[in-house]
Structures are given as structure tokens and as C-alpha cells.
Design a protein around this motif. Sequence first.
Motif, mmCIF file in Angstrom:
data_model
loop_
_atom_site.group_PDB
_atom_site.id
_atom_site.type_symbol
_atom_site.label_atom_id
_atom_site.label_comp_id
_atom_site.label_asym_id
_atom_site.label_seq_id
_atom_site.Cartn_x
_atom_site.Cartn_y
_atom_site.Cartn_z
ATOM 1 N N GLY A 165 46.572 27.738 56.687
ATOM 2 C CA GLY A 165 45.664 27.381 55.330
ATOM 3 C C GLY A 165 44.524 27.643 54.635
ATOM 4 N N SER A 170 51.495 29.393 56.061
ATOM 5 C CA SER A 170 51.134 28.235 55.240
ATOM 6 C C SER A 170 50.814 28.215 53.932
ATOM 7 C CB SER A 170 50.049 27.182 56.116
ATOM 8 O OG SER A 170 50.341 27.489 57.214
ATOM 9 N N GLU A 216 51.657 20.308 59.108
ATOM 10 C CA GLU A 216 51.121 21.515 60.201
ATOM 11 C C GLU A 216 52.115 22.001 60.765
ATOM 12 O OE1 GLU A 216 47.916 22.149 59.719
ATOM 13 O OE2 GLU A 216 47.203 20.888 58.590
HETATM 14 MG MG MG Z 1 47.472 23.981 57.286
#
Ligand code: MG
Length: 419
Positions: free
Chosen positions: A8, A36, A198
Motif C-alpha cells: 500500500g 495491495s 496485511e
Molecule cells: Mg499494506
Amino acid sequence: MKVYKFGGASVRSAEGIRNIVKIVSAEQGNLFIVISAMGKTTNALEAVLEHFMKAERDEALAKLEEVEQYHYGIMDELWHERECHAVARPLFDEIRYYIATGIGDDYDRCYDRLVSYGELLSTTIITAYLNTQGMPCTWLDMRRLIQTDSNFREATVHMEESQDNLRQAVDFSRNRIYIGQGFIGANHKGIPTTLGREGSDYTAAVVGNLLNAESVTIWKDVPGILNADPRIFPDTVLIPELTYLDAVELAYSGAQIIHPKTIKPLQNKEIPLYVRPFGQPDKAGSVIKATTTQPVDVPVLILRKNQTLVTLRPRDFSFVLEESLSKIFQIVSKHRLKVSLIQSSAISISVSIESSRYLPGALDELGNDFKVSYNTGLELLTIRGINPDIQRKTTEGRQILLSQRTRRMGRFLMKEEEE
Ligand code: MG
Ligand code: ASP
């Protein structure tokens, strides 16, 4: 073929996405790219979900509007033309339709249905961008390929079914680069699931395993694997090589660097896992593999925040440790809580549990058989390769509620440091 995973933080801005182009163009061979959600999109979609679950549709839509504008902002910077929004708009329309017509009954199931859009959006946008940059790549919907159990929000991948799906979809003689979402899959009925927060690293490892990758590389906003989190501890050093066992131990102790489920699919096929700096693609970073030439020779520090120490005293005095422990673990795992430490004495059992929305329910249920007392706002420090000097430096002046020592390892449950 190789697997590349971008997290991310790497895709939170147009600049990050342009950097992906740079990194990917340096690779000539076959690639499977796992991505992500952009920046904090998963958290933002969780906020949309909270409103949706309370039937606050207007608030949910307003929050979604922020997510939409954030993505359009990045797209504007990439393409400099308004029509580019058309790439992502159908996905936002789908989410809006779901918010308008869906029913927020089962939290976990709705979570996976809605939050999985973060990855669908990021991969859709990045695939489009790579294609306009003369880098043809093929977008895959991992909800159709990664089959999981129905343990919503924490699903486990069914490897055989996923392997069949993936091998049918991926053909490197037709396309050199494939892009798929991390973190998401679907159960056997096609209902979307997610693999735990995650979880994109886990996806990358699974894909690496199923496609027999020569390596998996996680591109991250860190130099590689460090001996401690540099945001918390000074003087960190890079660990160039680790074994799978080292990595499992670190992940188990709560090192944020790799998701605990990531290692096994790679270890099974001895596929090396590289952790490399996204901002400096010329640097080697760290590698996790079966054997290393340089054993880890520095103390490794892992800090897990947000811990609650729960002390349980059985209500009947005929205390059978095995029975109590199995009861405790049954309840804790039913409520999806994570135990980070256990200690027992003649009259009580103490467990450190990661605080979560499910904790009050579990404490309630434990109250049937045990007298429950607890302490919140704690952090658990694990020191691997402990020595007196490092112990003093990291625990000095702190209130320690519980400690455990083995020859190599020290663990200290302490009151969270005031900011
Ligand atoms: Mg992440
Ligand atoms: N987007 C998901 C999360 O933020 C999965 C991931 O980033 O690995 O938890």
C-alpha cells in the motif's frame, strides 16, 4: 517466472506508481505482480463499512466519496486527462450499488465483500497505467482464482483448487506480465473473502508456490529487514540473510515486516523471498531462504503494541492446567484473538492477548469458568539474542508486568510508553 509484490505504501501516490513502471521495466523475464490497496484505502473502506453496518447509508456514501476522490487525484496526476476516471468509475458504481441495496447482516462477510474493492481498484488503475506506458500486462480477478475456506476476514487458501484456477488463467507464452490483487479471494461459492490484514504478502507467497516461481520479491518502503523498527528504536542495522526459521520466529514475535503466513508456502518449495527497498531498486535488501552463510549476529527487537494481560483464576479449586488451557484456547480462538504470551502458576494462568473488538466477548465467556482480571495498554517487547546491555537500554525505567527468559530470548510485557 518471478513474483513481485507492491504494498500500500508503494502505491499510495502517482510517484509510487511511476516508480513501479521503472522497477518492472528493469525485469525482462515473466512476472506475476501482486498489489495491495493504495495507501490507507483499506482503513478508509473499513470506515465505509462501519456506517454501512449501522444502516447509515448517507455517511457511508460520503466516506466512499473521499476514497473515490483520492483515487481520481492519483489518476489525474498519472494521465492529466479527465476521461481517465472512467477506468475506476465502474468499480465505484458497484460499491455504491452495494451500499444502496445491500443488507449489513454478517459483519465479517460484508467486510470481505466491500473492503476487497481496495485491491480491485489499485490493480485496475495500475494495469491501465502500465498498458498506456507501453508495458502490456493482463489484469486478473483473484476472487476467481484464489479459492479459500469461508473463514471471512482471515481466510486460508485452498492450494489445490487455487493451483488449477491459476494455471488455467496464467499462460506466459501469451502474456509476459500478469497483475493480481493481494489479500483477496473467494470461497467455493464465489463469495469474496480476505486473508487477514496485511495479507498481500501471503498472496504473493501462495502465487509463488503455485506457479513454481524462481523467487518472490516484496518491494517495501524500508531498506530490507532490519533488526528493529527504526521508528521505535535508534541504531538499526540491516540483516542481509535470514533462514525461513529466523523469519518464522520474527513473524511469530510480531515483527511487522512479514505476515506470519507468508513463509510456509515458500519454504515448502525453497523459493527465496527478497525484501527490497522500493525507493532504491539498485540495492539488494534482504533475502530469506533455506540456508544462509551469515547467521544473524545482532540482537533483534520486536515490539507488539496494544496488548492486554488477562489473568485467569479457575473458579473451582481443582485446577487441572491442561483442562484450563484447552478451555482458554478454545474460547480465544473462537473469538479470533491472538495470544502473544502465556504464563501459568499454581493458581492462575496469564495470557497476553492482542486487543481487538472481539476481546470483550471473549472475556465475558471466560468469566463462566474463571475469575478474570485484566490490564490494558501494554506492549510486548521480544529480544532475540538478548544481552544485559540491550535489555537495560530497552526496558530501563519501564514498568514490567511480566517477563520470560530463555537462553537466547527475553520477553517483557510492559506498560505502554507515554507519547
Ligand atoms: Mg499494506
Ligand atoms: N490492503 C490490505 C491491508 O491494508 C492488505 C495488505 O496491504 O497487505 O491490510
